[in-house]
Design a protein around this motif. Structure first.
Motif, PDB file in Angstrom:
ATOM      1  N   ASN A  58       0.793  -1.228   0.000  1.00 25.28           N
ATOM      2  CA  ASN A  58       0.000   0.000   0.000  1.00 25.28           C
ATOM      3  C   ASN A  58       0.830   1.285   0.000  1.00 25.28           C
ATOM      4  N   MET A  59       2.140   1.179  -0.041  1.00 24.00           N
ATOM      5  CA  MET A  59       2.986   2.365   0.052  1.00 24.00           C
ATOM      6  C   MET A  59       2.720   3.320  -1.114  1.00 24.00           C
ATOM      7  N   PRO A  60       2.448   4.587  -0.804  1.00 27.95           N
ATOM      8  CA  PRO A  60       2.299   5.565  -1.880  1.00 27.95           C
ATOM      9  C   PRO A  60       3.606   5.713  -2.658  1.00 27.95           C
ATOM     10  N   GLU A  61       3.523   6.354  -3.787  1.00 31.05           N
ATOM     11  CA  GLU A  61       4.690   6.477  -4.668  1.00 31.05           C
ATOM     12  C   GLU A  61       5.908   7.068  -3.957  1.00 31.05           C
ATOM     13  N   LYS A  62       5.701   8.102  -3.164  1.00 29.79           N
ATOM     14  CA  LYS A  62       6.823   8.745  -2.464  1.00 29.79           C
ATOM     15  C   LYS A  62       6.891   8.356  -0.989  1.00 29.79           C
ATOM     16  N   GLY A  63       6.087   7.430  -0.568  1.00 30.51           N
ATOM     17  CA  GLY A  63       6.083   6.991   0.828  1.00 30.51           C
ATOM     18  C   GLY A  63       5.140   7.826   1.673  1.00 30.51           C
ATOM     19  N   TRP A  64       4.896   7.360   2.885  1.00 26.18           N
ATOM     20  CA  TRP A  64       4.033   8.087   3.803  1.00 26.18           C
ATOM     21  C   TRP A  64       4.808   9.223   4.454  1.00 26.18           C
ATOM     22  N   ARG A  65       4.080  10.213   4.921  1.00 21.41           N
ATOM     23  CA  ARG A  65       4.719  11.359   5.572  1.00 21.41           C
ATOM     24  C   ARG A  65       5.102  11.053   7.017  1.00 21.41           C
ATOM     25  N   SER A  66       4.399  10.100   7.630  1.00 20.94           N
ATOM     26  CA  SER A  66       4.692   9.759   9.024  1.00 20.94           C
ATOM     27  C   SER A  66       4.355   8.300   9.290  1.00 20.94           C
ATOM     28  N   LYS A  67       4.879   7.797  10.395  1.00 21.61           N
ATOM     29  CA  LYS A  67       4.560   6.425  10.810  1.00 21.61           C
ATOM     30  C   LYS A  67       3.081   6.305  11.122  1.00 21.61           C
ATOM     31  N   VAL A  68       2.521   7.323  11.747  1.00 23.80           N
ATOM     32  CA  VAL A  68       1.106   7.282  12.142  1.00 23.80           C
ATOM     33  C   VAL A  68       0.216   7.140  10.910  1.00 23.80           C
ATOM     34  N   SER A  69       0.508   7.906   9.870  1.00 26.49           N
ATOM     35  CA  SER A  69      -0.314   7.797   8.665  1.00 26.49           C
ATOM     36  C   SER A  69      -0.138   6.432   8.008  1.00 26.49           C
ATOM     37  N   ALA A  70       1.072   5.882   8.059  1.00 31.02           N
ATOM     38  CA  ALA A  70       1.309   4.545   7.508  1.00 31.02           C
ATOM     39  C   ALA A  70       0.519   3.497   8.291  1.00 31.02           C
TER      40      ALA A  70
END
Length: 122
Positions: A58-70
Motif C-alpha cells: 500500500n505504500m504511496p509512490e513517495k512513501g508516507w509522511r509519518s509512521k502514524v499515517s502509515a
C-alpha cells in the motif's frame, strides 16, 4: 542442651527445604512465563508478517509522511485479517490496542523498524 541443638538443626533443615522449594517454584514460574511469551510471539509473527506485506503493498509512490499515517492506512485490512484468522475473544479486536502494538513494533522490532524506514519519507 542436646535437645536444644537437635531442635535448632531440625529448624535449619526445614528452612533449607523451604528455600529450595521456593527456588524450584520460581524456576518453574520463569520457564512457564518464557513458554507463554514464545507462544504469544508466534501468534504476533503472523500479524507482523501481514503488516509488513501491507506496508509494502500500500505504500504511496513517495512513501508516507509519518509512521502514524502509515499505520492508520492499515486499519481496515489488518482488522479484516485478524477477524478472519483469530479468535473473536482475542486482544486483537480493538484497533486502539493494535495501533499501539504496531507503533511499539516500529520502534522496537528490528524487522519492522527497517520496513518503516523504507516506507516513511523524512
Amino acid at each position: 542442651m542436646a535437645l536444644k541443638l537437635m531442635n535448632m538443626w531440625i529448624g535449619t533443615n526445614w528452612a533449607l527445604e523451604m528455600v529450595a522449594a521456593k527456588e524450584l517454584s520460581d524456576k518453574v514460574k520463569r520457564e512457564e512465563a518464557s513458554l507463554g511469551g514464545k507462544n504469544k510471539a508466534q501468534n504476533y509473527k503472523r500479524v507482523k508478517d501481514e503488516v509488513i506485506r501491507l506496508l509494502k503493498k500500500n505504500m504511496p509512490e513517495k512513501g508516507w509522511r509519518s509512521k502514524v499515517s502509515a499505520i492508520n492506512s492499515l486499519e481496515k485490512e489488518i482488522t479484516r485479517f485478524i477477524e478472519v484468522d483469530f479468535d473473536k475473544n482475542s486482544d486483537w479486536t480493538a484497533w486502539e490496542k493494535l495501533l499501539r502494538t504496531i507503533s511499539d513494533w516500529s520502534r522496537n522490532d528490528v524487522e519492522l523498524k527497517d520496513i518503516f524506514k523504507k516506507v516513511v519519507r523524512k
